[in-house]
Design an enzyme around this catalytic site. Structure first.
Site, PDB file in Angstrom:
ATOM      1  N   ASP A  88       0.853  -1.195   0.000  1.00  0.00           N
ATOM      2  CA  ASP A  88       0.000   0.000   0.000  1.00  0.00           C
ATOM      3  C   ASP A  88       0.884   1.238   0.000  1.00  0.00           C
ATOM      4  O   ASP A  88       2.034   1.195   0.443  1.00  0.00           O
ATOM      5  CB  ASP A  88      -0.952   0.027   1.208  1.00  0.00           C
ATOM      6  CG  ASP A  88      -2.052   1.070   1.000  1.00  0.00           C
ATOM      7  OD1 ASP A  88      -2.987   0.772   0.223  1.00  0.00           O
ATOM      8  OD2 ASP A  88      -1.938   2.173   1.567  1.00  0.00           O
TER       9      ASP A  88
HETATM   10  N1  DGT Z   1       3.406   3.816 -12.479  1.00  0.00           N
HETATM   11  C1  DGT Z   1       3.389   4.562 -11.346  1.00  0.00           C
HETATM   12  N2  DGT Z   1       2.480   4.270 -10.375  1.00  0.00           N
HETATM   13  C2  DGT Z   1       2.502   5.041  -9.252  1.00  0.00           C
HETATM   14  C3  DGT Z   1       3.400   6.106  -9.053  1.00  0.00           C
HETATM   15  N3  DGT Z   1       3.156   6.650  -7.824  1.00  0.00           N
HETATM   16  C4  DGT Z   1       2.133   5.953  -7.276  1.00  0.00           C
HETATM   17  N4  DGT Z   1       1.757   4.974  -8.132  1.00  0.00           N
HETATM   18  C5  DGT Z   1       0.683   3.982  -7.969  1.00  0.00           C
HETATM   19  C6  DGT Z   1       1.130   2.714  -7.304  1.00  0.00           C
HETATM   20  C7  DGT Z   1      -0.170   2.164  -6.788  1.00  0.00           C
HETATM   21  O1  DGT Z   1      -0.798   1.403  -7.788  1.00  0.00           O
HETATM   22  C8  DGT Z   1      -0.989   3.427  -6.504  1.00  0.00           C
HETATM   23  C9  DGT Z   1      -1.074   3.664  -5.007  1.00  0.00           C
HETATM   24  O2  DGT Z   1      -2.325   3.266  -4.584  1.00  0.00           O
HETATM   25  P1  DGT Z   1      -2.576   1.993  -3.626  1.00  0.00           P
HETATM   26  O3  DGT Z   1      -1.381   1.748  -2.770  1.00  0.00           O
HETATM   27  O4  DGT Z   1      -3.888   2.206  -2.999  1.00  0.00           O
HETATM   28  O5  DGT Z   1      -2.595   0.754  -4.624  1.00  0.00           O
HETATM   29  P2  DGT Z   1      -3.717   0.319  -5.662  1.00  0.00           P
HETATM   30  O6  DGT Z   1      -5.068   0.670  -5.186  1.00  0.00           O
HETATM   31  O7  DGT Z   1      -3.304   0.845  -7.008  1.00  0.00           O
HETATM   32  O8  DGT Z   1      -3.521  -1.256  -5.731  1.00  0.00           O
HETATM   33  P3  DGT Z   1      -3.708  -2.330  -4.544  1.00  0.00           P
HETATM   34  O9  DGT Z   1      -4.307  -1.626  -3.361  1.00  0.00           O
HETATM   35  O10 DGT Z   1      -2.313  -2.843  -4.265  1.00  0.00           O
HETATM   36  O11 DGT Z   1      -4.591  -3.384  -5.151  1.00  0.00           O
HETATM   37  O12 DGT Z   1      -0.300   4.516  -7.092  1.00  0.00           O
HETATM   38  C10 DGT Z   1       4.347   6.388 -10.112  1.00  0.00           C
HETATM   39  O13 DGT Z   1       5.150   7.327 -10.052  1.00  0.00           O
HETATM   40  N5  DGT Z   1       4.308   5.586 -11.215  1.00  0.00           N
END
Ligand code: DGT
Length: 210
Positions: A88
């Site tokens: 996260d």
């Molecule tokens: N490609 C890319 N992604 C980034 C960057 N900074 C942050 N992120 C993405 C990574 C994560 O997918 C998202 C952060 O949100 P979360 O930690 O809530 O994860 P998310 O909901 O996407 O997936 P998950 O909770 O692991 O199923 O932001 C960046 O510089 N490049």
């Protein structure tokens, strides 16, 4: 054993990792490191966990750890006998926490708030197996966004498009997001949402990785 592990030559684990994440950035990080894994969804009420922790005064870095742990544990009970990674990321501007923008208008407001200031990205991972957390850590990066006038902000959003909605900060640093910054301090994988170096060290200690 999946092809990637044979190509890799560094992986020694008996089964592929399980990544309890829908994040394309996290999947890309593991793919680039050639770690064999399966990505799965997990049923965790992140918003409820986050608001409960924030309500108890837990800081954004530790909130990321709480959520990563919950995702890893949920995945480990659904996938017995497997090493499950939960992750996260939280964004903090001072005491204010930011989340993935809901739409382009929210992305514009959020980036306008970050412009000219330094914010922190806190990225946590937890590795669990059969309901027990075997490893967890949180690492941070600090990003100084340059001042942005209206025209620069509009130009960035028009060029980056809806991809800005998939990142907690409204940017992909490895893409057009780089244009927003004047200084970045922290590990690349931490910025993309998953501290890879401590994960690899943990896997090496276990003998799963050369
Ligand atoms: N490609 C890319 N992604 C980034 C960057 N900074 C942050 N992120 C993405 C990574 C994560 O997918 C998202 C952060 O949100 P979360 O930690 O809530 O994860 P998310 O909901 O996407 O997936 P998950 O909770 O692991 O199923 O932001 C960046 O510089 N490049």
């Amino acid at each position: 054993m999946p092809d990637s592990s044979r190509q890799n030559g560094l992986w020694r684990g008996s089964k592929p990792l399980v990544l309890a994440s829908k994040s394309t950035a996290r999947r890309a990080l593991l793919e680039a490191a050639r770690l064999p894994f399966e990505a799965v969804g997990v049923d965790v009420d992140e918003r409820a966990l986050e608001s409960d922790a924030a309500g108890r005064g837990v800081d954004p870095a530790r909130i990321a750890g709480v959520l990563a742990r919950a995702k890893a544990l949920a995945g480990s009970t659904a996938h017995p006998g497997r090493l499950v990674i939960g992750a996260d990321q939280t964004l903090a501007l001072g005491d204010e926490a930011f989340h993935k923008p809901a739409d382009m208008a929210a992305a514009r407001m959020q980036i306008a708030r970050l412009a000219g200031r330094t914010h922190a990205l806190h990225s946590a991972i937890a590795v669990a197996c059969d309901g027990a957390v075997l490893f967890e850590t949180v690492e941070s990066a600090h990003l100084a966004m340059r001042p942005l006038d209206e025209a620069s902000l509009d130009a960035y959003l028009a060029a980056a498009g809806p991809a800005v909605l998939s990142s907690v900060g409204g940017y992909q640093l490895e893409g057009l997001g780089i244009h927003l910054f004047e200084r970045v301090e922290g590990d690349h994988s931490v910025i993309l949402g998953m501290p890879l170096l401590p994960l690899l060290a943990f896997l090496r200690r276990r003998g799963d990785l050369l």
